[in-house]
Motif scaffolding. Structure first.
Motif, PDB file in Angstrom:
ATOM      1  N   ALA A   1       0.831  -1.202   0.000  1.00  0.00           N
ATOM      2  CA  ALA A   1       0.000   0.000   0.000  1.00  0.00           C
ATOM      3  C   ALA A   1       0.865   1.251   0.000  1.00  0.00           C
ATOM      4  CB  ALA A   1      -0.933  -0.013   1.214  1.00  0.00           C
ATOM      5  N   VAL A   2       1.928   1.233   0.826  1.00  0.00           N
ATOM      6  CA  VAL A   2       2.835   2.382   0.866  1.00  0.00           C
ATOM      7  C   VAL A   2       3.536   2.552  -0.469  1.00  0.00           C
ATOM      8  CG1 VAL A   2       4.932   3.303   1.923  1.00  0.00           C
ATOM      9  CG2 VAL A   2       3.188   2.238   3.357  1.00  0.00           C
ATOM     10  N   ALA A   3       3.998   1.423  -1.026  1.00  0.00           N
ATOM     11  CA  ALA A   3       4.749   1.479  -2.273  1.00  0.00           C
ATOM     12  C   ALA A   3       3.898   2.006  -3.415  1.00  0.00           C
ATOM     13  CB  ALA A   3       5.285   0.083  -2.617  1.00  0.00           C
ATOM     14  N   VAL A   4       2.700   1.484  -3.542  1.00  0.00           N
ATOM     15  CA  VAL A   4       1.841   1.878  -4.653  1.00  0.00           C
ATOM     16  C   VAL A   4       1.378   3.322  -4.507  1.00  0.00           C
ATOM     17  CG1 VAL A   4      -0.354   1.419  -5.812  1.00  0.00           C
ATOM     18  CG2 VAL A   4       1.104  -0.477  -5.126  1.00  0.00           C
ATOM     19  N   SER A   5       1.227   3.776  -3.255  1.00  0.00           N
ATOM     20  CA  SER A   5       0.763   5.149  -3.042  1.00  0.00           C
ATOM     21  C   SER A   5       1.760   6.154  -3.597  1.00  0.00           C
ATOM     22  CB  SER A   5       0.532   5.405  -1.550  1.00  0.00           C
ATOM     23  OG  SER A   5       1.759   5.424  -0.851  1.00  0.00           O
TER      24      SER A   5
ATOM     25  N   ALA B   1      13.782   1.464  -5.661  1.00  0.00           N
ATOM     26  CA  ALA B   1      14.442   2.238  -4.618  1.00  0.00           C
ATOM     27  C   ALA B   1      15.079   3.489  -5.206  1.00  0.00           C
ATOM     28  CB  ALA B   1      15.497   1.381  -3.927  1.00  0.00           C
ATOM     29  N   SER B   2      15.649   3.356  -6.404  1.00  0.00           N
ATOM     30  CA  SER B   2      16.300   4.498  -7.052  1.00  0.00           C
ATOM     31  C   SER B   2      15.294   5.558  -7.456  1.00  0.00           C
ATOM     32  CB  SER B   2      17.082   4.022  -8.279  1.00  0.00           C
ATOM     33  OG  SER B   2      18.104   3.115  -7.900  1.00  0.00           O
ATOM     34  N   GLN B   3      14.020   5.133  -7.650  1.00  0.00           N
ATOM     35  CA  GLN B   3      12.950   6.083  -7.955  1.00  0.00           C
ATOM     36  C   GLN B   3      12.418   6.763  -6.692  1.00  0.00           C
ATOM     37  OE1 GLN B   3       9.811   4.510 -10.607  1.00  0.00           O
ATOM     38  NE2 GLN B   3      11.257   2.876 -11.156  1.00  0.00           N
ATOM     39  N   GLY B   4      12.926   6.338  -5.547  1.00  0.00           N
ATOM     40  CA  GLY B   4      12.533   6.991  -4.300  1.00  0.00           C
ATOM     41  C   GLY B   4      11.536   6.235  -3.470  1.00  0.00           C
ATOM     42  N   ASN B   5      11.283   4.959  -3.802  1.00  0.00           N
ATOM     43  CA  ASN B   5      10.326   4.203  -3.000  1.00  0.00           C
ATOM     44  C   ASN B   5      10.953   3.791  -1.667  1.00  0.00           C
ATOM     45  OD1 ASN B   5       9.302   1.041  -2.496  1.00  0.00           O
ATOM     46  ND2 ASN B   5       7.759   2.638  -2.578  1.00  0.00           N
ATOM     47  N   ALA B   6      10.363   4.261  -0.582  1.00  0.00           N
ATOM     48  CA  ALA B   6      10.946   4.075   0.745  1.00  0.00           C
ATOM     49  C   ALA B   6      10.982   2.610   1.162  1.00  0.00           C
ATOM     50  CB  ALA B   6      10.156   4.893   1.772  1.00  0.00           C
ATOM     51  N   VAL B   7       9.943   1.847   0.834  1.00  0.00           N
ATOM     52  CA  VAL B   7       9.901   0.448   1.259  1.00  0.00           C
ATOM     53  C   VAL B   7      11.022  -0.337   0.594  1.00  0.00           C
ATOM     54  CG1 VAL B   7       8.481  -1.608   1.485  1.00  0.00           C
ATOM     55  CG2 VAL B   7       7.409   0.650   1.542  1.00  0.00           C
ATOM     56  N   SER B   8      11.209  -0.125  -0.701  1.00  0.00           N
ATOM     57  CA  SER B   8      12.295  -0.803  -1.413  1.00  0.00           C
ATOM     58  C   SER B   8      13.647  -0.366  -0.877  1.00  0.00           C
ATOM     59  CB  SER B   8      12.207  -0.507  -2.912  1.00  0.00           C
ATOM     60  OG  SER B   8      10.990  -0.976  -3.453  1.00  0.00           O
ATOM     61  N   GLN B   9      13.786   0.909  -0.541  1.00  0.00           N
ATOM     62  CA  GLN B   9      15.029   1.393   0.047  1.00  0.00           C
ATOM     63  C   GLN B   9      15.310   0.684   1.371  1.00  0.00           C
ATOM     64  OE1 GLN B   9      13.956   5.518   0.192  1.00  0.00           O
ATOM     65  NE2 GLN B   9      14.805   5.988  -1.836  1.00  0.00           N
ATOM     66  N   PHE B  10      14.271   0.531   2.161  1.00  0.00           N
ATOM     67  CA  PHE B  10      14.417  -0.151   3.451  1.00  0.00           C
ATOM     68  C   PHE B  10      14.869  -1.597   3.255  1.00  0.00           C
ATOM     69  CE2 PHE B  10      12.147  -2.862   6.625  1.00  0.00           C
ATOM     70  CZ  PHE B  10      12.919  -2.540   7.730  1.00  0.00           C
TER      71      PHE B  10
ATOM     72  N   ALA C   1      15.149   6.159   3.106  1.00  0.00           N
ATOM     73  CA  ALA C   1      13.791   5.801   3.506  1.00  0.00           C
ATOM     74  C   ALA C   1      13.371   6.551   4.764  1.00  0.00           C
ATOM     75  CB  ALA C   1      13.695   4.293   3.724  1.00  0.00           C
ATOM     76  N   ALA C   2      14.293   6.683   5.705  1.00  0.00           N
ATOM     77  CA  ALA C   2      13.977   7.358   6.966  1.00  0.00           C
ATOM     78  C   ALA C   2      13.645   8.823   6.739  1.00  0.00           C
ATOM     79  CB  ALA C   2      15.155   7.225   7.930  1.00  0.00           C
ATOM     80  N   ASP C   3      14.353   9.460   5.819  1.00  0.00           N
ATOM     81  CA  ASP C   3      14.100  10.870   5.531  1.00  0.00           C
ATOM     82  C   ASP C   3      12.715  11.088   4.918  1.00  0.00           C
ATOM     83  OD1 ASP C   3      16.490  11.804   6.537  1.00  0.00           O
ATOM     84  OD2 ASP C   3      17.529  11.796   4.611  1.00  0.00           O
TER      85      ASP C   3
END
Length: 360
Positions: free
Chosen positions: A28-32, A66-75, A101-103
């Protein structure tokens, strides 16, 4: 003040498989962020690959996200670098992804970044900075971070030591079902740290954590039954809880279970079974179990009497800080030849230097 043990400051273990609840929330977070089905499919493929241990495929799917800025993938990438799965272990790279991701306010990453600062992994150790990140995650109600803040207050790390404040944070985590926090609240009620001493309340928290298979709490619940503390004494019930923790490899419970077999409490007395449990704990470095094993060898209970082995285990236990074991070592020396003492000392040295893998 009682020092709280550093039980689980990270929270989630790094390589744990993502359960269905995590998947639902993370997706849900990722798709949002991106809001399209293709992204969701790529994310799901990445998590599936991670779960089945195909970390190369997981990296292939998640790195672009993650490179596109998705926080979950970065985590998740941070976890992979921190634990060295699919990539060389690299704490600095883990911190890089956690921070991204934390930022963005992702609580799991904030908590993990706090852990990295607390332990000096990938960054210089900085308890104050650890507290800052834990607090950001805790302010979102993230239970692991709530527990971690409790730990920091209990031990005066990055904040002024404050048992009452520690209890407040532990309780917030415990009320969400965090087993580590429930166990620690039990300890604080048992000792009267930050709260009035209340053994019954301690047992209540221990039981909540024990019912989640938390071995520390199972052992503490066993102790409560064994020593009539907050519940009526019941040796069979004590053995039941000791065994649950011991079967998970918890050394203190293995030592306690050995004592029950030695003394015939809650079970039929069985010296061999006592020695088996003592040995399992002794090989994990548990100094009381090491001393108990020395006693068994000294008295010939469950094993053939062997002063050399008794001296070895007393010596090892004493080296690990148990003063009484050093006294027992000196007593057994009184009936040993100098050659036997030298053999025992060499055996202890070999045992300890092999990390208990090569013991007499």
């Amino acid at each position: 003040m009682m020092r709280m043990m550093d039980l689980r400051r990270v929270g989630e273990s790094l390589t744990v498989k993502f359960n269905s609840q995590f998947r639902a929330v993370a997706l849900a977070v990722a798709v949002s962020v991106v809001g399209n089905g293709s992204f969701a499919q790529d994310f799901e493929k990445g998590v599936n690959a991670y779960d089945r241990g195909d970390y190369q495929a997981a990296m292939q799917e998640l790195l672009p996200l993650a490179s596109q800025g998705n926080a979950v993938s970065q985590f998740i990438l941070g976890n992979m670098y921190a634990d060295g799965v699919g990539v060389p272990e690299d704490d600095k790279e883990a911190v890089h992804w956690y921070r991204l991701a934390a930022d963005q306010g992702y609580a799991s990453a904030q908590n993990r970044l706090g852990y990295m600062y607390s332990n000096g992994k990938g960054v210089p150790a900085d308890a104050t900075e650890a507290v800052r990140w834990y607090r950001l995650a805790a302010d979102q109600g993230y239970p692991y971070a709530l527990n971690n803040l409790g730990y920091m207050y209990a031990n005066g790390k990055g904040v002024t030591e404050d048992a009452k404040e520690a209890v407040r944070w532990y309780r917030l985590a415990a009320d969400q079902g965090d087993a580590s926090a429930q166990y620690t609240l039990g300890l604080m009620h048992d000792k009267g740290e930050g709260v009035l001493m209340d053994h019954k309340e301690a047992v209540r928290w221990y039981r909540l954590a024990a019912d989640q298979s938390y071995p520390n709490a199972q052992h503490s619940l066993g102790l409560a039954y064994a020593y009539d503390r907050g519940v009526p004494a019941d040796d069979k019930e004590a053995v039941y809880w000791y065994r649950l923790a011991a079967d998970q490899g918890y050394a203190s419970a293995q030592n306690s279970l050995g004592g029950m077999y030695k003394n015939g409490r809650g079970v039929l007395a069985n010296g061999k079974e006592a020695v088996r449990w003592y040995r399992l704990a002794a090989y994990q470095g548990h100094r009381n179990a090491q001393a108990n094993l020395g006693i068994m060898y000294n008295n010939g209970v469950g094993v053939l009497a062997d002063n050399i082995s008794a001296h070895m285990w007393f010596n090892i236990s004493g080296a690990n800080g148990l003063e009484k074991a050093r006294e027992w070592r000196e007593i057994v020396e009184g009936v040993m030849t100098q050659a036997d003492i030298s053999e025992a000392v060499n055996a202890a040295r070999t045992c300890m230097s092999s990390d208990y893998q090569n013991c007499r």
